[in-house]
Scaffold this motif. Structure first.
Motif, PDB file in Angstrom:
ATOM      1  N   THR A 116       0.835  -1.201   0.000  1.00 21.15           N
ATOM      2  CA  THR A 116       0.000   0.000   0.000  1.00 21.15           C
ATOM      3  C   THR A 116       0.875   1.259   0.000  1.00 21.15           C
ATOM      4  OG1 THR A 116      -0.182   0.096   2.408  1.00 21.15           O
ATOM      5  CG2 THR A 116      -1.855  -1.153   1.247  1.00 21.15           C
ATOM      6  N   ALA A 117       2.078   1.145   0.545  1.00 22.51           N
ATOM      7  CA  ALA A 117       2.950   2.326   0.582  1.00 22.51           C
ATOM      8  C   ALA A 117       3.400   2.721  -0.823  1.00 22.51           C
ATOM      9  CB  ALA A 117       4.161   2.053   1.461  1.00 22.51           C
ATOM     10  N   THR A 118       3.688   1.715  -1.674  1.00 22.52           N
ATOM     11  CA  THR A 118       4.141   2.037  -3.020  1.00 22.52           C
ATOM     12  C   THR A 118       2.999   2.052  -4.014  1.00 22.52           C
ATOM     13  OG1 THR A 118       4.627  -0.291  -3.349  1.00 22.52           O
ATOM     14  CG2 THR A 118       6.457   1.113  -2.712  1.00 22.52           C
ATOM     15  N   GLY A 119       1.872   1.449  -3.661  1.00 23.94           N
ATOM     16  CA  GLY A 119       0.752   1.399  -4.591  1.00 23.94           C
ATOM     17  C   GLY A 119       0.771   0.195  -5.504  1.00 23.94           C
ATOM     18  N   PHE A 120       1.788  -0.667  -5.357  1.00 22.91           N
ATOM     19  CA  PHE A 120       1.833  -1.869  -6.210  1.00 22.91           C
ATOM     20  C   PHE A 120       1.212  -3.013  -5.438  1.00 22.91           C
ATOM     21  CE2 PHE A 120       4.273   0.858  -8.536  1.00 22.91           C
ATOM     22  CZ  PHE A 120       5.522   1.120  -8.014  1.00 22.91           C
TER      23      PHE A 120
ATOM     24  N   ARG B  82      -0.544  -5.563  -6.806  1.00 19.21           N
ATOM     25  CA  ARG B  82      -0.883  -6.780  -7.553  1.00 19.21           C
ATOM     26  C   ARG B  82       0.092  -7.912  -7.295  1.00 19.21           C
ATOM     27  NH1 ARG B  82       2.398  -8.518 -11.303  1.00 19.21           N
ATOM     28  NH2 ARG B  82       3.823  -7.078 -12.313  1.00 19.21           N
ATOM     29  N   ALA B  83       1.273  -7.621  -6.749  1.00 23.93           N
ATOM     30  CA  ALA B  83       2.271  -8.693  -6.606  1.00 23.93           C
ATOM     31  C   ALA B  83       3.200  -8.357  -5.455  1.00 23.93           C
ATOM     32  CB  ALA B  83       3.065  -8.855  -7.893  1.00 23.93           C
ATOM     33  N   GLN B  84       4.104  -9.256  -5.192  1.00 20.80           N
ATOM     34  CA  GLN B  84       5.079  -9.022  -4.129  1.00 20.80           C
ATOM     35  C   GLN B  84       6.038  -7.908  -4.544  1.00 20.80           C
ATOM     36  OE1 GLN B  84       8.302 -11.809  -3.639  1.00 20.80           O
ATOM     37  NE2 GLN B  84       7.929 -11.918  -1.451  1.00 20.80           N
ATOM     38  N   VAL B  85       6.345  -7.036  -3.598  1.00 21.11           N
ATOM     39  CA  VAL B  85       7.245  -5.919  -3.871  1.00 21.11           C
ATOM     40  C   VAL B  85       8.501  -6.093  -3.042  1.00 21.11           C
ATOM     41  CG1 VAL B  85       7.543  -3.428  -3.734  1.00 21.11           C
ATOM     42  CG2 VAL B  85       5.320  -4.367  -4.324  1.00 21.11           C
ATOM     43  N   ARG B  86       9.634  -5.874  -3.689  1.00 22.83           N
ATOM     44  CA  ARG B  86      10.925  -6.061  -3.016  1.00 22.83           C
ATOM     45  C   ARG B  86      11.767  -4.831  -3.298  1.00 22.83           C
ATOM     46  NH1 ARG B  86      15.675  -8.673  -3.965  1.00 22.83           N
ATOM     47  NH2 ARG B  86      15.338  -8.767  -6.206  1.00 22.83           N
ATOM     48  N   LEU B  87      12.539  -4.390  -2.334  1.00 21.24           N
ATOM     49  CA  LEU B  87      13.433  -3.264  -2.578  1.00 21.24           C
ATOM     50  C   LEU B  87      14.666  -3.762  -3.327  1.00 21.24           C
ATOM     51  CD1 LEU B  87      14.095  -0.222  -1.828  1.00 21.24           C
ATOM     52  CD2 LEU B  87      15.515  -1.197  -0.033  1.00 21.24           C
TER      53      LEU B  87
ATOM     54  N   TYR C  69       9.385   1.983   2.818  1.00 20.31           N
ATOM     55  CA  TYR C  69      10.049   2.435   1.602  1.00 20.31           C
ATOM     56  C   TYR C  69      11.494   1.962   1.551  1.00 20.31           C
ATOM     57  CZ  TYR C  69       5.958   5.294   0.897  1.00 20.31           C
ATOM     58  OH  TYR C  69       4.670   5.711   0.721  1.00 20.31           O
TER      59      TYR C  69
ATOM     60  N   HIS D 232      14.429   2.101  -5.729  1.00 22.83           N
ATOM     61  CA  HIS D 232      14.160   1.175  -6.838  1.00 22.83           C
ATOM     62  C   HIS D 232      13.568  -0.106  -6.298  1.00 22.83           C
ATOM     63  CE1 HIS D 232      16.809   3.923  -9.069  1.00 22.83           C
ATOM     64  NE2 HIS D 232      17.519   3.909  -7.982  1.00 22.83           N
ATOM     65  N   TYR D 233      12.426  -0.482  -6.830  1.00 17.58           N
ATOM     66  CA  TYR D 233      11.724  -1.675  -6.356  1.00 17.58           C
ATOM     67  C   TYR D 233      11.557  -2.680  -7.472  1.00 17.58           C
ATOM     68  CZ  TYR D 233      10.504   1.500  -2.606  1.00 17.58           C
ATOM     69  OH  TYR D 233      10.573   2.406  -1.587  1.00 17.58           O
ATOM     70  N   GLU D 234      11.381  -3.936  -7.078  1.00 15.10           N
ATOM     71  CA  GLU D 234      11.057  -4.991  -8.038  1.00 15.10           C
ATOM     72  C   GLU D 234       9.672  -5.504  -7.683  1.00 15.10           C
ATOM     73  OE1 GLU D 234      12.843  -8.766  -7.333  1.00 15.10           O
ATOM     74  OE2 GLU D 234      13.089  -9.177  -9.455  1.00 15.10           O
TER      75      GLU D 234
ATOM     76  N   TYR E 154      -2.659   7.839  -8.396  1.00 14.89           N
ATOM     77  CA  TYR E 154      -3.043   7.453  -7.039  1.00 14.89           C
ATOM     78  C   TYR E 154      -2.152   8.135  -6.011  1.00 14.89           C
ATOM     79  CZ  TYR E 154       0.831   4.072  -7.320  1.00 14.89           C
ATOM     80  OH  TYR E 154       2.063   3.479  -7.479  1.00 14.89           O
TER      81      TYR E 154
ATOM     82  N   MET F  79      -0.396   5.610   0.514  1.00 16.25           N
ATOM     83  CA  MET F  79      -0.917   5.357   1.863  1.00 16.25           C
ATOM     84  C   MET F  79      -2.109   6.250   2.218  1.00 16.25           C
ATOM     85  SD  MET F  79       2.164   4.215   4.369  1.00 16.25           S
ATOM     86  CE  MET F  79       3.380   5.448   4.028  1.00 16.25           C
TER      87      MET F  79
END
Lengths: 310, 233
Positions: free
Chosen positions: A209-213, A215-220, A304, B54-56, B184, B187
């Protein structure tokens, strides 16, 4: 969260000081047969703790030149309210103690009134200090009504322990003070336990929810800076779980079990040094409790920096 | 008027030009120079208003790299303004820009604790908190040409991934693009109502990068392939 020693010392010291003073004012109004010297010593210790705490609170500022401006935003800021109430506390407190001293312990209506007014302002200060932390939405472990509740109860418990120690030194019987202190210790222990279970469940924003993604797993992948920043330094401190349990246990022993046990031991006939021991052992315990309070708080900005949830 | 930025996560390539431009502009701007700590030393760090992370998203091979610039979102219900005890943190009523008054700030860090997006940083040299000013000294500067009266990060972006405008005006560029592309806020459950919005990825077929077809086998193809390998080395 990074905690500075000056803030930990401030919350413990002024918490105990205000707690002791509020109890003292109430005991005086309800005529609990405290002799004059005892009242003055109690009041003196309470004020010394409060002043030491307040001075300590200014030491963590990066720009203390502007500290006097902190009284400005009483209408919106809990930190401002705390400062205002803490300063307003002193005149009635000094009138209360000064009046008793000058009239040799004779209770007058205006010393009682001053004492009660000081007690109310002290209560407001304690509550405002707790609310500084509880008003922060990005920190889930703090945004909780139990936080000001625990702070008030620990203030009363630690203040009561001090009053008990002074009473024991005078060699007087103090059923009410001991019973009240044990009650505050027990209640604070219960609420602290509820608090630990309450913050144990992850809730609130996640990295999704913090990044808005969502739909899937988010990784830094990369944090964008090769070394630390203000944010990682201030908010990036974590406590490993296996340390967390033992530190919490140690805190319970130092704040609740040992002082409680010492007070019961003294009350059932042991030496007065037990009551003093309770007062001595509770303070490092409270410092540990505050330190844990800070280190177990995870600010939402950590999401983040790659944390999945706080 | 509610000024803010619109950041296109589909276009951002993570070049950090916006971060560098912001740092350069604010070297002499309203909040003064932004400190660097050990810039040529062992652990270089410093005060930056704009940070790109940068995120994946997803699992390989169905993953995607997203570059995520973040600076102050100039929230409508900015708690950083509410908690400030000195009144240093304030929100301009005319355009909604949240600023820190350097004359009043005492560096207590409470606003940084209240900000969920990490927008505010303490400058250890001045002892005050600093943050993105939305280039308030640039957007109203009559002395520079009209097309340059935008935040430095917006002008410098090489992929035009950043937009600047008035969200209260439904016909402004930021409002229109945000509506069209589904912009959007970050948070929203915390209730801060950030002004800045982010544009999500466009839906498009993934570009295959693995298993490229091998050279057909003709002599010229093999020769070309060998020459390319030699040159690389």
């Amino acid at each position: 969260m990074k905690s500075s020693f000056s803030i930990i010392f401030f919350t413990v010291s002024s918490g105990a000081g205000f707690g002791a003073f509020i109890l003292l004012a109430l005991f005086n109004v309800f005529a609990l047969d405290l002799n004059l010297n005892e009242i003055l010593i109690d009041g003196g210790i309470a004020l010394a703790l409060i002043v030491a705490g307040l001075i300590s609170s200014t030491l963590h500022l990066a720009n203390p030149r502007n500290a006097w401006k902190a009284f400005n935003r009483f209408r919106t800021s809990w930190l401002s309210r705390e400062g205002v109430f803490a300063v307003l506390f002193f005149p009635p407190a000094l009138i209360f103690l000064g009046g008793l001293f000058y009239y040799n312990g004779q209770r007058l209506w205006w010393t009682d009134l001053a004492g009660l007014l000081a007690a109310v302002l002290g209560l407001a200060t304690l509550f405002s200090t707790g609310m500084i932390y509880a008003s922060l939405k990005p920190i889930r472990q703090w945004h909780n009504p139990l936080v000001p509740a625990i702070y008030l109860l620990l203030g009363f418990a630690s203040g009561g322990v001090i009053l008990n120690a002074v009473r024991a030194w005078f060699g007087d019987d103090s059923q009410t003070i001991t019973a009240l202190t044990l009650f505050f210790l027990l209640t604070a222990a219960m609420i602290k336990t509820i608090y630990f279970f309450w913050i144990g469940n992850p809730a609130g924003p996640t990295i999704n929810t913090a990044t808005g993604f969502t739909r899937a797993q988010v990784r830094l992948l990369d944090t964008g800076h090769s070394h630390g920043t203000f944010l990682t330094d201030e908010f990036g401190r974590h406590l490993a779980r296996h340390y967390s349990f033992w530190l919490r246990a140690a805190m319970f022993v130092l704040v609740f079990f040992m002082p409680g046990g010492f007070l019961i031991a003294w009350y059932t006939g042991a030496d007065w040094l037990f009551a003093l021991g309770a007062a001595i052992v509770i303070f490092p315990g409270l410092m540990l409790e505050r330190w844990l309070f800070f280190i177990e708080a995870q600010h939402v900005v950590n999401l983040y920096h790659g944390q999945q949830r706080t | 008027m509610r000024l803010g930025l619109l950041i296109d996560l589909d276009m951002c390539v993570g070049c950090h030009a916006c971060a560098v431009a912001c740092k350069e502009w604010n070297t002499g701007a309203t909040t003064g120079p932004l400190s660097d700590y050990q810039p040529y030393g062992a652990k270089p760090s410093g005060v930056w208003f704009n940070r790109i992370r940068h995120y994946e998203v997803g699992e390989y091979p169905n993953n995607k790299t997203i570059n995520f610039p973040m600076s102050c979102l100039h929230c409508k219900d900015a708690e950083c303004v509410t908690v400030c005890p000195t009144g240093a943190s304030w929100k301009r009523p005319e355009d909604g820009i949240v600023l820190v008054d350097q004359e009043k700030c005492m560096g207590c860090n409470l606003c940084a604790w209240a900000c969920p997006y990490g927008a505010r940083e303490l400058d250890e040299e001045s002892g005050t908190m600093k943050k993105c000013t939305l280039c308030v000294d640039r957007i109203y500067d009559e002395a520079i040409p009209v097309e340059q009266r935008q935040p430095a990060c917006v002008i410098v972006c090489p992929t035009h991934a950043r937009y600047f405008g008035d969200y209260d005006d439904p016909n402004s560029e930021v409002s229109k693009i945000s509506r069209e592309r589904g912009g959007y806020a970050l948070m929203p459950e915390l209730g801060y109502n950030p002004t800045n919005q982010y544009l999500p990825q466009r839906v498009r077929a993934p570009i295959p990068t693995a298993e490229l077809p091998k050279a057909k086998g003709s002599l010229t193809d093999s020769l070309k392939h060998w020459v390319n390998k030699m040159i690389e080395r």
